[in-house]
Motif scaffolding. Structure first.
Motif, PDB file in Angstrom:
ATOM      1  N   ALA A   1     -40.227  70.480  28.026  1.00 53.56           N
ATOM      2  CA  ALA A   1     -40.460  70.614  26.590  1.00 53.56           C
ATOM      3  C   ALA A   1     -41.357  69.467  26.115  1.00 53.56           C
ATOM      4  O   ALA A   1     -41.479  68.438  26.784  1.00 53.56           O
ATOM      5  N   PRO A   2     -41.979  69.610  24.947  1.00 55.25           N
ATOM      6  CA  PRO A   2     -42.830  68.540  24.424  1.00 55.25           C
ATOM      7  C   PRO A   2     -42.119  67.187  24.437  1.00 55.25           C
ATOM      8  O   PRO A   2     -40.982  67.062  23.964  1.00 55.25           O
ATOM      9  N   GLY A   3     -42.776  66.203  25.037  1.00 53.62           N
ATOM     10  CA  GLY A   3     -42.239  64.846  25.089  1.00 53.62           C
ATOM     11  C   GLY A   3     -41.137  64.612  26.103  1.00 53.62           C
ATOM     12  O   GLY A   3     -40.708  63.473  26.299  1.00 53.62           O
ATOM     13  N   GLN A   4     -40.657  65.646  26.777  1.00 48.46           N
ATOM     14  CA  GLN A   4     -39.554  65.493  27.734  1.00 48.46           C
ATOM     15  C   GLN A   4     -40.016  64.740  28.971  1.00 48.46           C
ATOM     16  O   GLN A   4     -41.149  64.901  29.434  1.00 48.46           O
ATOM     17  N   VAL A   5     -39.122  63.930  29.529  1.00 46.89           N
ATOM     18  CA  VAL A   5     -39.382  63.172  30.748  1.00 46.89           C
ATOM     19  C   VAL A   5     -38.353  63.583  31.792  1.00 46.89           C
ATOM     20  O   VAL A   5     -37.148  63.614  31.506  1.00 46.89           O
TER      21      VAL A   5
ATOM     22  N   ALA B   1     -32.303  66.820  45.916  1.00 44.64           N
ATOM     23  CA  ALA B   1     -33.049  65.950  45.005  1.00 44.64           C
ATOM     24  C   ALA B   1     -32.284  64.637  44.894  1.00 44.64           C
ATOM     25  O   ALA B   1     -31.262  64.565  44.215  1.00 44.64           O
ATOM     26  N   ILE B   2     -32.769  63.627  45.575  1.00 45.96           N
ATOM     27  CA  ILE B   2     -32.096  62.325  45.618  1.00 45.96           C
ATOM     28  C   ILE B   2     -32.536  61.508  44.409  1.00 45.96           C
ATOM     29  O   ILE B   2     -33.739  61.276  44.220  1.00 45.96           O
ATOM     30  N   PRO B   3     -31.593  61.060  43.561  1.00 41.01           N
ATOM     31  CA  PRO B   3     -31.975  60.239  42.412  1.00 41.01           C
ATOM     32  C   PRO B   3     -32.741  58.993  42.847  1.00 41.01           C
ATOM     33  O   PRO B   3     -32.431  58.386  43.881  1.00 41.01           O
ATOM     34  N   ALA B   4     -33.745  58.648  42.074  1.00 44.37           N
ATOM     35  CA  ALA B   4     -34.602  57.496  42.399  1.00 44.37           C
ATOM     36  C   ALA B   4     -34.958  56.759  41.117  1.00 44.37           C
ATOM     37  O   ALA B   4     -34.585  57.168  40.026  1.00 44.37           O
ATOM     38  N   THR B   5     -35.711  55.686  41.269  1.00 45.04           N
ATOM     39  CA  THR B   5     -36.182  54.912  40.130  1.00 45.04           C
ATOM     40  C   THR B   5     -37.649  55.226  39.911  1.00 45.04           C
ATOM     41  O   THR B   5     -38.447  55.148  40.850  1.00 45.04           O
ATOM     42  N   GLY B   6     -37.998  55.598  38.695  1.00 43.63           N
ATOM     43  CA  GLY B   6     -39.387  55.881  38.345  1.00 43.63           C
ATOM     44  C   GLY B   6     -39.853  54.975  37.236  1.00 43.63           C
ATOM     45  O   GLY B   6     -39.082  54.152  36.731  1.00 43.63           O
ATOM     46  N   PRO B   7     -41.086  55.144  36.799  1.00 44.02           N
ATOM     47  CA  PRO B   7     -41.632  54.270  35.763  1.00 44.02           C
ATOM     48  C   PRO B   7     -41.147  54.577  34.353  1.00 44.02           C
ATOM     49  O   PRO B   7     -41.282  53.729  33.469  1.00 44.02           O
ATOM     50  N   TRP B   8     -40.611  55.795  34.116  1.00 50.24           N
ATOM     51  CA  TRP B   8     -40.225  56.179  32.772  1.00 50.24           C
ATOM     52  C   TRP B   8     -38.739  56.352  32.668  1.00 50.24           C
ATOM     53  O   TRP B   8     -38.153  56.918  31.882  1.00 50.24           O
TER      54      TRP B   8
ATOM     55  N   PHE C   1     -40.957  60.919  42.853  1.00 50.11           N
ATOM     56  CA  PHE C   1     -41.828  61.357  41.765  1.00 50.11           C
ATOM     57  C   PHE C   1     -41.061  61.522  40.464  1.00 50.11           C
ATOM     58  O   PHE C   1     -39.847  61.705  40.452  1.00 50.11           O
ATOM     59  N   GLN C   2     -41.809  61.442  39.379  1.00 47.91           N
ATOM     60  CA  GLN C   2     -41.281  61.632  38.032  1.00 47.91           C
ATOM     61  C   GLN C   2     -42.432  62.135  37.183  1.00 47.91           C
ATOM     62  O   GLN C   2     -43.577  61.727  37.364  1.00 47.91           O
ATOM     63  N   PHE C   3     -42.146  63.041  36.244  1.00 49.25           N
ATOM     64  CA  PHE C   3     -43.211  63.570  35.408  1.00 49.25           C
ATOM     65  C   PHE C   3     -42.762  63.669  33.968  1.00 49.25           C
ATOM     66  O   PHE C   3     -41.578  63.654  33.661  1.00 49.25           O
ATOM     67  N   ARG C   4     -43.747  63.733  33.094  1.00 49.41           N
ATOM     68  CA  ARG C   4     -43.472  63.784  31.659  1.00 49.41           C
ATOM     69  C   ARG C   4     -44.452  64.732  30.996  1.00 49.41           C
ATOM     70  O   ARG C   4     -45.592  64.870  31.433  1.00 49.41           O
TER      71      ARG C   4
ATOM     72  N   ASP D   1     -33.949  67.399  38.420  1.00 52.77           N
ATOM     73  CA  ASP D   1     -34.740  66.408  37.684  1.00 52.77           C
ATOM     74  C   ASP D   1     -34.734  66.651  36.177  1.00 52.77           C
ATOM     75  O   ASP D   1     -35.319  65.908  35.415  1.00 52.77           O
ATOM     76  N   GLY D   2     -34.088  67.745  35.740  1.00 55.66           N
ATOM     77  CA  GLY D   2     -33.977  68.051  34.317  1.00 55.66           C
ATOM     78  C   GLY D   2     -34.981  69.066  33.808  1.00 55.66           C
ATOM     79  O   GLY D   2     -34.900  69.490  32.651  1.00 55.66           O
ATOM     80  N   SER D   3     -35.934  69.489  34.621  1.00 54.14           N
ATOM     81  CA  SER D   3     -36.916  70.476  34.178  1.00 54.14           C
ATOM     82  C   SER D   3     -36.300  71.875  34.162  1.00 54.14           C
ATOM     83  O   SER D   3     -35.317  72.145  34.845  1.00 54.14           O
TER      84      SER D   3
END
Length: 127
Positions: free
Chosen positions: A41-45, A120-127, A94-97, A19-21
């Motif tokens: 990191a600050p502001g990372q999604v 981790a299956i790619p999905a569509t999130g709000p951000w 899920f997605q987090f920021r 997910d990039g974290s």
């Protein structure tokens, strides 16, 4: 008998989660659960994902942020602040920021994180 394991977060090698974290794997009990520290990191999604075989319990240890969780037509956003504990059951997208000062979370994963492509299956999130 499973041997004792002791790990310090500063001694753990940082890897990038699907997910990039930024993740620092810590301890695991084979076949039961694994435990890790992860951060944005600050502001990372993060990228939105759904896990194929694992469930998680998160506990926010530092920073602030927001987490979106969705199951079918149901979706909600949770404010992430130190002391918040939450679950990500199987079948949850899920997605987090992170907020302006970043975000740090510890999480238990059951069964242990398999480290295989496709978990981790790619999905569509709000951000």
């Amino acid at each position: 008998m499973t041997p004792f394991t002791t790990t310090h977060v500063g001694d753990s090698t940082e890897v990038t989660a699907p997910d990039g974290s930024a993740v620092r794997p810590l301890c695991a009990l084979p076949g039961v659960a694994s435990f890790a520290h992860f951060a944005l990191a600050p502001g990372q999604v993060s990228r939105a994902v759904e896990h194929a075989t694992v469930e998680e319990i998160w506990y926010v240890v530092a920073g602030r942020g927001r987490l979106w969780r969705g199951q079918g037509a149901r979706g909600e956003i949770t404010e992430l602040v130190p002391g918040v504990c939450l679950t990500i059951p199987l079948g949850t997208t899920f997605q987090f920021r992170a907020g302006p000062h970043g975000l740090a979370v510890v999480a238990a994963t059951a069964p242990p994180w398999p480290g295989t492509p496709g978990e981790a299956i790619p999905a569509t999130g709000p951000w």
